[in-house]
Every structure is written in C-alpha cells, then in structure tokens.
Design an enzyme around this catalytic site. Sequence first.
Site, PDB file in Angstrom:
ATOM      1  N   ALA A 302     -34.859  11.942   5.125  1.00 10.93           N
ATOM      2  CA  ALA A 302     -34.021  13.042   5.987  1.00 10.93           C
ATOM      3  C   ALA A 302     -34.493  12.625   7.431  1.00 10.93           C
ATOM      4  CB  ALA A 302     -34.164  14.267   5.750  1.00 10.93           C
ATOM      5  N   GLU A 306     -31.236   6.930   9.169  1.00  8.26           N
ATOM      6  CA  GLU A 306     -31.015   5.670   8.485  1.00  8.26           C
ATOM      7  C   GLU A 306     -29.300   4.971   8.998  1.00  8.26           C
ATOM      8  OE1 GLU A 306     -29.846   9.042   5.346  1.00  8.26           O
ATOM      9  OE2 GLU A 306     -31.276   8.606   6.740  1.00  8.26           O
ATOM     10  N   ASP A 348     -25.022 -17.713  41.395  1.00  4.92           N
ATOM     11  CA  ASP A 348     -24.872 -19.017  42.272  1.00  4.92           C
ATOM     12  C   ASP A 348     -23.872 -18.801  43.258  1.00  4.92           C
ATOM     13  OD1 ASP A 348     -24.820 -21.506  42.973  1.00  4.92           O
ATOM     14  OD2 ASP A 348     -23.571 -22.062  41.160  1.00  4.92           O
ATOM     15  N   ASP A 663     -22.681 -21.673  36.687  1.00  2.00           N
ATOM     16  CA  ASP A 663     -21.913 -22.493  36.154  1.00  2.00           C
ATOM     17  C   ASP A 663     -22.342 -23.897  36.089  1.00  2.00           C
ATOM     18  OD1 ASP A 663     -21.882 -23.284  38.891  1.00  2.00           O
ATOM     19  OD2 ASP A 663     -19.546 -23.177  38.919  1.00  2.00           O
ATOM     20  N   ASP A 667     -28.047 -24.423  36.703  1.00  3.41           N
ATOM     21  CA  ASP A 667     -28.494 -22.797  36.505  1.00  3.41           C
ATOM     22  C   ASP A 667     -28.904 -22.711  35.019  1.00  3.41           C
ATOM     23  OD1 ASP A 667     -27.257 -22.280  39.087  1.00  3.41           O
ATOM     24  OD2 ASP A 667     -25.292 -22.188  38.314  1.00  3.41           O
ATOM     25  N   GLU A 732     -33.745  19.605   9.551  1.00  3.50           N
ATOM     26  CA  GLU A 732     -33.928  19.647   8.051  1.00  3.50           C
ATOM     27  C   GLU A 732     -35.233  19.881   7.926  1.00  3.50           C
ATOM     28  OE1 GLU A 732     -31.736  16.100   6.767  1.00  3.50           O
ATOM     29  OE2 GLU A 732     -30.330  16.273   8.190  1.00  3.50           O
ATOM     30  N   ASN A 770     -27.637  14.530   5.113  1.00  6.00           N
ATOM     31  CA  ASN A 770     -27.721  13.162   5.447  1.00  6.00           C
ATOM     32  C   ASN A 770     -26.246  12.389   5.386  1.00  6.00           C
ATOM     33  OD1 ASN A 770     -30.099  13.547   6.612  1.00  6.00           O
ATOM     34  ND2 ASN A 770     -31.247  12.184   5.356  1.00  6.00           N
ATOM     35  N   ASP A 774     -24.894  12.535   9.291  1.00  5.73           N
ATOM     36  CA  ASP A 774     -25.590  11.510   9.901  1.00  5.73           C
ATOM     37  C   ASP A 774     -24.866  10.092   9.992  1.00  5.73           C
ATOM     38  OD1 ASP A 774     -27.757  13.051  10.064  1.00  5.73           O
ATOM     39  OD2 ASP A 774     -29.231  11.719   9.235  1.00  5.73           O
TER      40      ASP A 774
END
Length: 952
Positions: A302, A306, A348, A663, A667, A732, A770, A774
């Site tokens: 708990a 998860e 650039d 580009d 670079d 919890e 859960n 959750d």
Amino acid sequence: MDDGPGPARPAQDASLLDAESVAADLGVDPATGLDAEEAARRLTADGPNELQQRPPVPAWRRVLAQFQDPLIYLLLAAVVVSVAAWVVEGSEGVPIDALVIAAIVVVNAALGYVQEERAADAVEALRTMTAAVSTVLRDGRLRQVPSAELVRGDVLVLGEGDSVGADARLLAANALRVQEASLTGESAAVTKDPTTLAAPAPLGDRLDMVFKGTAVAQGTGRAVVTAVGMGTEMGAVAEMLEATTEDPTPLQQEIHRISRMLGAAVVVIAVVVVVTIIWFDGITDPDDLVEVLLLGVSLAVAAVPEGLPTILSVVLAIGVQRMARRNAVVKRLSSVEALGSATVICTDKTGTLTRNEMTIQRVVTASGRADVTGIGYRPDGEVLADGRALDPDQRAEARLVLEGGSLANDAQLSEHDGEWEVVGDPTEAAFLVAARKSDPPATPDERFRRLAEIPFTSERKMMSVLVADADDQQVLWAKGAPDVLISRCSRRQVGESTVPLTEEDRAAAMAEVDRLSREAFRTLGVAYRPVQEQEQEQTDVPGNPEPEETWERDLVWVGMVGIIDPPRDEVAPAIAEAHRAGIRVVMITGDHPATARRIAADLGIVGPEARALSGVELDGLDDEALRAVAREVSVYARVAPQHKLRLVDCLQADGEVVAMTGDGVNDAPALKSADIGVAMGITGTEVTKEAARMILADDNFTTIVAAVRQGRVIFENIKKFLRYLLSSNMGEVLTVFLGVLLAGAIGLTDADDTDALVLPLLATQILWINLITDSTPALAMGVDPEIDDVMARRPRGLTDRAIDGRMWAGILSVGLVMALVTLFSIDVFLPGGLVDGEDSLDVARTAGFTTLVLAQLFNALNARSETTSAFHGLFANKWMWLSIALGVVLQVAVVELSFLQVAFGTAALDPAHWAVCVALASVVLWYDEVRKIVLRALARRRAPAATATGAR
C-alpha cells in the site's frame, strides 16, 4: 599503381600540399582517374564511404530495458514477498495482490516499448530514401557511382547542385562555390580555390578542400578524394559524438530518487507496524502472527504507488502524441519533461533561427536607400523608401541594380506546386527574387540573351556577363565586392542619366558599405557599360576571343544591395515566450560575429549593444573563465564543433539544464551532450537526428517553446498524481498504525474475544483500496489540463525536488486527516469508544473501509493543485469525474454484493451508514480547502516583501 591508399584518414593535412603531390601520393593520374580494378580493391581495403553506425539494439534488450528502474525493482520485490506470504498462509485461492502488481509491471513495460518503437519508426520515416551518387573519372571516362563506393584517389567531378561525396583536394575550380553550413555553420557559400594554403587553417577557411556532406552552389571543379567514411571531417565529428555520453533527464533522476526513498520507507513502515502490533497486543498465537505479517506485506504494498511507473509512461506517451501533432518526434518519453525543466536553450542560427534563404533587404543608389519588403525565396514584396513608393529617379536606379544583379547571375528561381525553389548560389538567387518585387517586375532574362561571361574568382571578387537585347545592343553587366567594382567605374547612374563619379561619391559609397556591414548585411555592388560598336564587332566575328578583363573598365556605378539571411517570422515571439518562462536563449553559430549579433538583437535574444564572443576568443579561456563568460554572453560566433560541446558542458557544470538545437553535423556532439538535443527534421543531417532526443519535423523554433510548455504541464501533472498517490497511501498506513495504537480508545475490539487481534482494515481491503483509487483517478490526473500559466514561472532548478517540504507537509497532513476520519467512522458505529454505537465489528469496519475509499476520491479533487481551490476548473477534466464515478460504483459493489462481501470481509450498509461515510470523507476536501486559503494568504504576504527586496 602503388600498393594502395593506406588508412582511410590522411596522414597529412592535404590542404597544405600541392594538388599534384596529393595525387601522386594517392597513386592516381588526375587526367584519367583510377581504373575500375584498383577502385574495387581500395573499396575492399578501406570499406564503404559511410559513417559507422551503432548496431541496432536487439528487441529482447529493449524489452529488458523497460524493467531497469528502482521502482520496478521494488514492485518485483513486493510480488516475491506477497507470494511468500500467500504460501505461508496455506496457498489458498490465488495470490491476487501478487498477480495485480505483476500485471502492472508488465503493462508499464509494454507501454514504454511500444512508444519507443513508434518514435523509432517516425525517425526512420524522416530519412532520405534515395542514395547519393557522385560523378567520378575512372578509366579516363566520367561515371556516376554511389557515393558509398567512393575511394581515396578517386577524381571527383563537381557541378552545380552536386553533393560532395567525400573529403577531397581541389585539382581545378571554375567559379566554384560550396555551401558548408552543415559542417561549419557558415550560411554563405564559400568560394573555393585550388591554390595551396601557406599555413594550417580552420575548417571553414580551407579553400583548396571540399568536404563530405557539403553541396556545390555554383561553378564546376575537379578534386582528388583524400578521405572517406570515418576518415572525413564528418567522420571526425561522428567519432566525437560516439565519445559523448548522455546524462539522465531531470525527471529520470527525480523518479530514481523517489524510488530509492520509497524503498527505504516501505521497509521501515512494514517493520514498525508489525513490531508495534506485536508489542502492543502481545501476539503469541501462530495464526495471529501470520495475519500480522500478511498485514505488514499489505501495508508495504500500500505504501508503494505501484501505479506510478505505468501512469508515468502513459502520461509521457500522451505528451509524445500531443507533440507529434505539433510536428515534433520525441525519441524518449522522458525527454518531453526534460524540455520543461530547461533553463537554457542553445540554438544554432542558420536554418534554425533564420530561414537559410538569403534575402536582399536594402538597395542603395544615388537617390538614397530603398527597403525591399518580404523575406525568403517567395517573390512577394515591394521596393519602398520610408514606407512609400519610390520617386521616378530612385525607382529607375533601384530597378537597374536589381536587373543588373539578375543578369550577372548563374542561379535559377522556379515555382513548383506553390513553393519557390532555387538552384545555385543563394546570394545570387536573392537578386532574382528581389527583381520580381520591383515596379514593374524586372525579369531581364526575358529581354536579354547572354553572349559571354567573365567568371567570379576569389582574386577578382567580381563577375561580368555580356548580354544583348532584342536590337542586338550589347551591354556588359558586372556584380561584385563594392570596393573592387567602384574602382573600375568612372561614372554613376542618377535617375535615367549618368554623371561623372567623383572621389566624394566613392567615399560616400564606401561609407554606406561600412554602415551596411555594421548592420550585418553582406554587400554587393552592380555596374554596367554599353559595349562600343567596334568592340561589338569583335564579338560578332566567329573565332574571335571572348571578352577579357580589360573590358571591365569605365563602368557606370549603379548602386549596391544589402543581403541577409533573415530571421523566421515566428521566432521572435517564441523567444519572448521563452524569456517570460525564465529560459535564457543562447545563439551559437559558425557565422560572422556582426551577423550573429544583428540577428540576435533583431530576435530579442540580446540588446543591440551586446557582446558576441568568437571561437578564437573561446580558445584563450580556461574552463573557469569560460564558465564565468557563459553566464553573461549569449551570442557566440565563428565557433567550431568542439566549442559548442565545451559551451554546453560549461553551462551544465554551472547547474543549467541545457537544450541544444541544431541541424548540421557540427551540432551533433553538443546535441548528444545536452540534457535534451533537438534536431531539425527537414534540414538536419542524419548524424544530427541520430544524436538528438527530439526531432522537429517542421524545423520550427516555436515547436520547441510549445514543447517547453507541454513539458511543464506534464511535470505539474506528475506532481499532482504523486501528491494524490502518496497522501492516499499515507492515509492507509496511518489508519492501520493509529488503529492499533488507539484500538481501546475507539472500541476496536472483538466482542467475543477481547484479547483477539482486531485490525481497522483487512489486508484484502487495503489491496482493494489500492486497486480502485491508485489507478484511474491518478491516470486522469496525469492528463489534467493546464490550470495555471506554467510559462509565467521560472524553470525548476536542478536542486528543486518534485516533492518539496511544503508538498510533504500536505501529504502527511492530508493522510493524517484521512486516517482520523476513517477511525472516527469506525468509532461512530462500534459500541464503546468515544461515540457509543450499536453495530457489529463487520459493519463498523466496512464503514471505515468505505470512508477511506471515498476520502481518497475526494482527495483526487484536492490534489489537482497545491494552492488553487479544487472548485477552480472543477469540471474541466471529464476523465477525473468518470474515474471517481467508477470508484464509487465499485465500492458500492464490494459492500453490497454478497459474493464480494465474502471475499473482502464487508457487510451491507444502510442509507444512514452511507450518509455518515460520505460526510466524514468530505472532511478531507474541506480541510484541504482551508489549508490552501492559508497558503495563498501567506504567498500574498510574501510577495510585497520580495518586491521591496528586489527594488532595493
């Protein structure tokens, strides 16, 4: 022939050797080239003329990589512990909790794998599908071969529009100009000359060499290949790229830290709760001991959110899809958030901030300056003076300048499907575009035919053409450097007439050149001379020689133009938005400092008086000095690839989160080293795209700013569901912990056996909570719309935590309130305790179980903001309400359906019970509303003090 060309990388700098010596060393006759057999042998010895690529990662390794996360390790450990507890308990039924957690881990891995595969497919779709070819001289004949089959010693034959297939030493050149922006960052085409260099020179100044990956803009030439594959200058950049390591994104670092912290917390929570229960209740019975251990495992599960890995992957995947709709291809999910954390964007210039389309914006004649509106190669615009139409004299002069520049020109301008394209030197193409904007449009190619040309050379710095009109009247038109051209002039154009050119006129013209140069314009002058009748007779006689340079005399000076690669229209607002978000924009380019400074000032990157630092100056700074300079200077010009990489590293060492756009091949190393590299999809090279974490399919700088906003929204949503998951899980844990400590005070005992262990929640009930709280509410929170203006705040610092002290205080306090209202609901219905009830233990526990579930669903509304009321934009997220409704339906089912009552130890509740549960659960919402009011009041109180401090 000799024994072969030796290593792929040349032993000496070929630019310092004369062309004949280079050819001799490579064992080739420049007049005939290699023979086919020798070329094949060298290809076998040196390998194909390609850059080495990493072998593709096998699918099984990409799958395993999805499990390489501390939180995943923690969940897998929870699966093992759950299965062990199930076995100890007697292996009855199925280990539901273990199966649920395992399923979450698998789903998370599948989501991550699928998204990365989609990104890889999108990147592959951007690659050029046609293989490059080169023209070579072999066995004394011209042949076209795939560029991948070029070998050292091949004689390249170069023409306008060709891509240079390998590094090569020039043998001959005729008005040869090469665009090298992809390698050096220099936007202007470079004039090439086979004359041997006297001393070593930077890459952009090796005029007697051509390089792989560049393009011929004008003229013709021949060159002997000196390096192929990884031995080329592009290969050297690729090697630098291979040696550059990638750092984890800020989000990855933060999640790893949270995972480690949760792992330790889980163990501590489980041990403390189990020891507390055993200590306070004196557990000795084996069955009770197993139940306590199982409860400890359930609490450990708990305490761990998860669903976090899956929710993270889903939220980031949604962000990736949103970015894809905005023409951005994200190769890694975590890279979306990384842009949201960026404090510096290093960009650039050429093709990124500018259009990479040379444009004439000024025409200077005897009557003064004229402005040419419109940018790029689309010929939409006008020639105006101070926003007004030109007077007749100035219009005639400007038209002659543009007409003459268009005649002394080898470029071509054409329209295809509404798009305008150029072939040839972009600077020459600028004349063709501007000429179409004059009034009326100057299209001299329709009225004149070319008879001869005196080509441009680096020594002459000018070119001339001889043309004839419909009446066969011949005119010599010249275009070139203003100082060179005006020295050959004796008259100047004023309106429709010509007058003598005085020394004062020459000085005024040169002053105008200086002025335009300070404004970062490249300047070209235009002049002409009507051909005398006797000269015209010479050219009309078959076999007579072409016009000579001696003809370029007594010219009429018409005027000059100012040419610039203009910024993209949309970039300045994007940079302003970046500045508003607290993000600094730094320009790093290979272009001239004056040009870089002008563009940077036009775009609002810096002020007009800002300093631009050159690569030569960077070489004179040690790392500490460079770090100090990097804090202040935002424009860097004439830089090499190693300079870009060094600047990025210095900024990162100073605590900045750096995004790097680009580009060109030059670079790529900096893109890979940056926290997030952004490559251009249209103009970007394959090496750059490979190094980047994100690719802009439209080459639009505004997409980067949109990605910053999206990244910030995603991070805010991550904080929302972290706040929700952790506070709910804390509720919890505290419910069980305090329930054991306060069991006597709230009457939590078994009526039949007062010494028996009685827990406020069963292990199966904790796992159920859960499962329904959750998952869907947290996922809905992950796609919550933007509540506050995320671009109005500064970027998150490297030391800033996703969960800071204030957020932890909220998590703990909300969790405590949840636990207290849950335990109070149990007390309300149980006999004894603080409030004397009349119900059974099963009913009271079910009421507490239901109150905790509903409290967590109320908490989903709280968690959408740390300080903004839950009622702000209450119905903006339909998914949130659907998830809450689903949670309520599932909780009613587990309480009221008989077969679920058996599985989860619940009992039916009547309407009064439900009303009490809802009322007590809502306390969590009202408590958090009060807490937010206090936080907002404190923030308002601090704001004036901060403003006063800043003013002082």
